[in-house]
Design a protein around this motif. Structure first.
Motif, PDB file in Angstrom:
ATOM      1  N   ALA A 140       1.005  -1.445   0.183  1.00  0.00           N
ATOM      2  CA  ALA A 140       0.375  -0.065   0.198  1.00  0.00           C
ATOM      3  C   ALA A 140       0.926   1.336   0.051  1.00  0.00           C
ATOM      4  O   ALA A 140       0.687   2.492  -0.720  1.00  0.00           O
ATOM      5  N   LEU A 141       1.876   0.986   0.861  1.00  0.00           N
ATOM      6  CA  LEU A 141       2.779   2.535   0.705  1.00  0.00           C
ATOM      7  C   LEU A 141       3.964   2.355  -0.436  1.00  0.00           C
ATOM      8  O   LEU A 141       3.685   3.784  -1.031  1.00  0.00           O
ATOM      9  N   VAL A 142       3.973   1.445  -1.154  1.00  0.00           N
ATOM     10  CA  VAL A 142       4.500   2.102  -2.369  1.00  0.00           C
ATOM     11  C   VAL A 142       3.819   1.676  -3.378  1.00  0.00           C
ATOM     12  O   VAL A 142       4.061   2.497  -4.267  1.00  0.00           O
ATOM     13  N   GLY A 143       2.286   1.573  -3.138  1.00  0.00           N
ATOM     14  CA  GLY A 143       1.747   1.855  -4.498  1.00  0.00           C
ATOM     15  C   GLY A 143       1.051   3.485  -4.614  1.00  0.00           C
ATOM     16  O   GLY A 143       0.773   4.293  -4.985  1.00  0.00           O
ATOM     17  N   TYR A 144       0.715   4.107  -2.551  1.00  0.00           N
ATOM     18  CA  TYR A 144       0.703   4.941  -2.909  1.00  0.00           C
ATOM     19  C   TYR A 144       2.287   6.223  -3.329  1.00  0.00           C
ATOM     20  O   TYR A 144       1.598   7.145  -3.630  1.00  0.00           O
ATOM     21  N   PHE A 145       3.391   5.718  -3.498  1.00  0.00           N
ATOM     22  CA  PHE A 145       4.433   6.237  -4.064  1.00  0.00           C
ATOM     23  C   PHE A 145       4.393   6.459  -5.198  1.00  0.00           C
ATOM     24  O   PHE A 145       4.710   7.639  -5.781  1.00  0.00           O
ATOM     25  N   LEU A 146       4.098   5.863  -5.485  1.00  0.00           N
ATOM     26  CA  LEU A 146       4.303   5.460  -7.518  1.00  0.00           C
ATOM     27  C   LEU A 146       3.120   6.202  -7.778  1.00  0.00           C
ATOM     28  O   LEU A 146       3.297   6.971  -8.864  1.00  0.00           O
ATOM     29  N   GLY A 147       1.811   6.023  -7.189  1.00  0.00           N
ATOM     30  CA  GLY A 147       0.697   6.762  -7.314  1.00  0.00           C
ATOM     31  C   GLY A 147       1.020   8.476  -7.756  1.00  0.00           C
ATOM     32  O   GLY A 147       0.665   9.435  -8.477  1.00  0.00           O
ATOM     33  N   HIS A 148       2.171   9.446  -6.179  1.00  0.00           N
ATOM     34  CA  HIS A 148       2.310  10.220  -6.185  1.00  0.00           C
ATOM     35  C   HIS A 148       3.191  10.687  -7.435  1.00  0.00           C
ATOM     36  O   HIS A 148       2.887  12.080  -7.922  1.00  0.00           O
ATOM     37  N   TYR A 149       4.288   9.629  -7.223  1.00  0.00           N
ATOM     38  CA  TYR A 149       5.307  10.171  -8.660  1.00  0.00           C
ATOM     39  C   TYR A 149       5.012   9.538 -10.094  1.00  0.00           C
ATOM     40  O   TYR A 149       5.661  10.380 -10.218  1.00  0.00           O
ATOM     41  N   ALA A 150       4.400   8.742 -10.290  1.00  0.00           N
ATOM     42  CA  ALA A 150       4.889   7.859 -11.178  1.00  0.00           C
ATOM     43  C   ALA A 150       3.780   7.537 -12.144  1.00  0.00           C
ATOM     44  O   ALA A 150       3.725   6.550 -13.047  1.00  0.00           O
ATOM     45  N   PHE A 151       2.453   7.993 -11.337  1.00  0.00           N
ATOM     46  CA  PHE A 151       0.719   7.874 -12.185  1.00  0.00           C
ATOM     47  C   PHE A 151       1.474   8.538 -13.749  1.00  0.00           C
ATOM     48  O   PHE A 151       0.720   7.196 -14.635  1.00  0.00           O
ATOM     49  N   GLU A 152       1.407   9.939 -13.781  1.00  0.00           N
ATOM     50  CA  GLU A 152       1.732   9.778 -15.501  1.00  0.00           C
ATOM     51  C   GLU A 152       2.155   9.262 -16.026  1.00  0.00           C
ATOM     52  O   GLU A 152       2.126   8.703 -17.344  1.00  0.00           O
ATOM     53  N   ALA A 153       3.558   8.942 -15.863  1.00  0.00           N
ATOM     54  CA  ALA A 153       4.159   7.538 -16.931  1.00  0.00           C
ATOM     55  C   ALA A 153       3.563   6.527 -17.042  1.00  0.00           C
ATOM     56  O   ALA A 153       3.637   6.076 -18.062  1.00  0.00           O
ATOM     57  N   PRO A 209      -0.193   4.568 -19.622  1.00  0.00           N
ATOM     58  CA  PRO A 209      -0.629   3.656 -20.999  1.00  0.00           C
ATOM     59  C   PRO A 209      -0.437   2.211 -20.430  1.00  0.00           C
ATOM     60  O   PRO A 209      -0.926   0.876 -20.780  1.00  0.00           O
ATOM     61  N   VAL A 210       0.336   1.671 -19.212  1.00  0.00           N
ATOM     62  CA  VAL A 210       0.288   0.758 -18.613  1.00  0.00           C
ATOM     63  C   VAL A 210      -1.335   0.289 -18.101  1.00  0.00           C
ATOM     64  O   VAL A 210      -1.776  -0.769 -18.394  1.00  0.00           O
ATOM     65  N   PHE A 211      -1.490   0.602 -17.883  1.00  0.00           N
ATOM     66  CA  PHE A 211      -2.940   0.546 -16.527  1.00  0.00           C
ATOM     67  C   PHE A 211      -4.232   0.507 -17.777  1.00  0.00           C
ATOM     68  O   PHE A 211      -5.281  -0.399 -17.880  1.00  0.00           O
ATOM     69  N   ALA A 212      -4.187   1.036 -18.916  1.00  0.00           N
ATOM     70  CA  ALA A 212      -4.781   1.713 -19.713  1.00  0.00           C
ATOM     71  C   ALA A 212      -4.947   0.082 -20.673  1.00  0.00           C
ATOM     72  O   ALA A 212      -6.107  -0.377 -20.945  1.00  0.00           O
ATOM     73  N   ALA A 213      -3.705  -0.072 -21.141  1.00  0.00           N
ATOM     74  CA  ALA A 213      -2.957  -1.706 -21.831  1.00  0.00           C
ATOM     75  C   ALA A 213      -3.852  -3.487 -20.542  1.00  0.00           C
ATOM     76  O   ALA A 213      -4.373  -4.047 -20.992  1.00  0.00           O
ATOM     77  N   VAL A 214      -4.007  -2.293 -19.079  1.00  0.00           N
ATOM     78  CA  VAL A 214      -4.048  -3.961 -18.430  1.00  0.00           C
ATOM     79  C   VAL A 214      -5.819  -3.673 -17.527  1.00  0.00           C
ATOM     80  O   VAL A 214      -6.679  -4.890 -17.400  1.00  0.00           O
ATOM     81  N   LEU A 267      -7.223   1.584 -16.002  1.00  0.00           N
ATOM     82  CA  LEU A 267      -7.204   2.921 -15.831  1.00  0.00           C
ATOM     83  C   LEU A 267      -8.333   3.680 -15.389  1.00  0.00           C
ATOM     84  O   LEU A 267      -8.661   4.438 -14.596  1.00  0.00           O
ATOM     85  N   HIS A 268      -9.385   3.641 -15.979  1.00  0.00           N
ATOM     86  CA  HIS A 268     -10.880   3.449 -15.566  1.00  0.00           C
ATOM     87  C   HIS A 268     -11.263   3.447 -14.147  1.00  0.00           C
ATOM     88  O   HIS A 268     -11.724   4.436 -12.916  1.00  0.00           O
ATOM     89  N   GLY A 269     -11.245   2.348 -13.492  1.00  0.00           N
ATOM     90  CA  GLY A 269     -11.313   1.706 -12.483  1.00  0.00           C
ATOM     91  C   GLY A 269     -10.565   2.776 -10.946  1.00  0.00           C
ATOM     92  O   GLY A 269     -10.661   3.571 -10.402  1.00  0.00           O
ATOM     93  N   THR A 286      -5.286   2.402  -3.209  1.00  0.00           N
ATOM     94  CA  THR A 286      -3.373   2.886  -2.962  1.00  0.00           C
ATOM     95  C   THR A 286      -2.867   3.713  -3.987  1.00  0.00           C
ATOM     96  O   THR A 286      -3.140   4.944  -3.580  1.00  0.00           O
ATOM     97  N   TRP A 287      -3.232   4.195  -5.461  1.00  0.00           N
ATOM     98  CA  TRP A 287      -2.901   4.945  -6.589  1.00  0.00           C
ATOM     99  C   TRP A 287      -3.841   5.640  -6.605  1.00  0.00           C
ATOM    100  O   TRP A 287      -2.822   6.877  -6.416  1.00  0.00           O
ATOM    101  N   ALA A 288      -5.091   6.067  -6.172  1.00  0.00           N
ATOM    102  CA  ALA A 288      -5.883   7.170  -6.069  1.00  0.00           C
ATOM    103  C   ALA A 288      -5.625   7.487  -4.896  1.00  0.00           C
ATOM    104  O   ALA A 288      -5.445   8.964  -5.100  1.00  0.00           O
TER     105      ALA A 288
END
Length: 204
Positions: free
Chosen positions: A69-82, A85-90, A93-95, A132-134
């Motif tokens: 959850a902590l890793v997902g939080y920080f990835l969401g905070h710093y790397a979501f835009e990048a 495309p990965v989330f769209a592919a799997v 992204l909509h969720g 976590t990402w949101a």
């Protein structure tokens, strides 16, 4: 078509493996970030296989989820835009975008309104990674976030361990008997909830 019965039998066998605890921790960790399968699918058979160790299994599952959850939080905070495309592919992204909309609305009320929502959300069969990402993207304060993840996921895993511990062999027999309808019902529920999140996101 029998799908969940064979999967259950295979998971029971895996639950008795000497490295089952390690696999449970890893599954809990990655499910909080990206993996689509909830750790309960392994936790329950492990508790059934060894009921006296159920609370220990719940604890290590929770620990793996909290680190994830902590890793997902920080990835969401710093790397979501990048990683969009990965989330769209799997198909996630909509969720996640729907989760962002909901968390933003709660943040407008107060950080502890987010806490209450995430605690309730942790008990629903919605993938943990959505929250976590949101939360990281929106910037939910870390203290309410960590507390909500611990309470929300903790009450799920410990309740499951308690049910199996109290039910004993009867719990295993009941689960084995009704695994197919329960599995399909849970699948339909998750698909319905994801669909609702997508519709809500488009309507926002």
């Amino acid at each position: 078509m029998k799908l969940f019965g064979p999967l259950y039998e295979r998971t029971i066998a895996l639950a008795r493996h000497p490295r089952a605890s390690l696999w449970l921790v890893l599954l809990s960790f990655f499910e909080a970030i990206i993996f689509p399968i909830m750790p309960e699918v392994m936790l329950v058979p492990m508790c059934v296989a060894k009921p006296k160790r159920g609370f220990w299994f719940a604890t290590i599952s929770l620990a793996g989820s909290m680190v994830g959850a902590l890793v997902g939080y920080f990835l969401g905070h710093y790397a979501f835009e990048a990683l969009k495309p990965v989330f769209a592919a799997v198909g996630l992204l909509h969720g996640i975008e729907a989760g962002i909309t909901i968390v933003q609305a709660k943040m407008a009320q107060s950080p502890w309104a987010v806490f209450t929502f995430l605690v309730l959300g942790g008990f629903m069969p919605i993938p943990m990674k959505v929250f976590t990402w949101a939360s990281g993207i929106v910037g939910v304060p870390l203290l309410p976030y960590i507390a909500s993840m611990a309470v929300g996921r903790g009450k799920r895993v410990y309740l499951l361990a308690l049910v199996v511990r109290l039910g004993g062999e009867r719990a295993e027999e009941t689960l084995r008997k009704y695994i197919e309808p329960v599995g399909w019902a849970a699948t339909v529920l998750v698909v319905g909830l994801v669909g609702w999140l997508i519709v809500r996101a488009h309507g926002a």
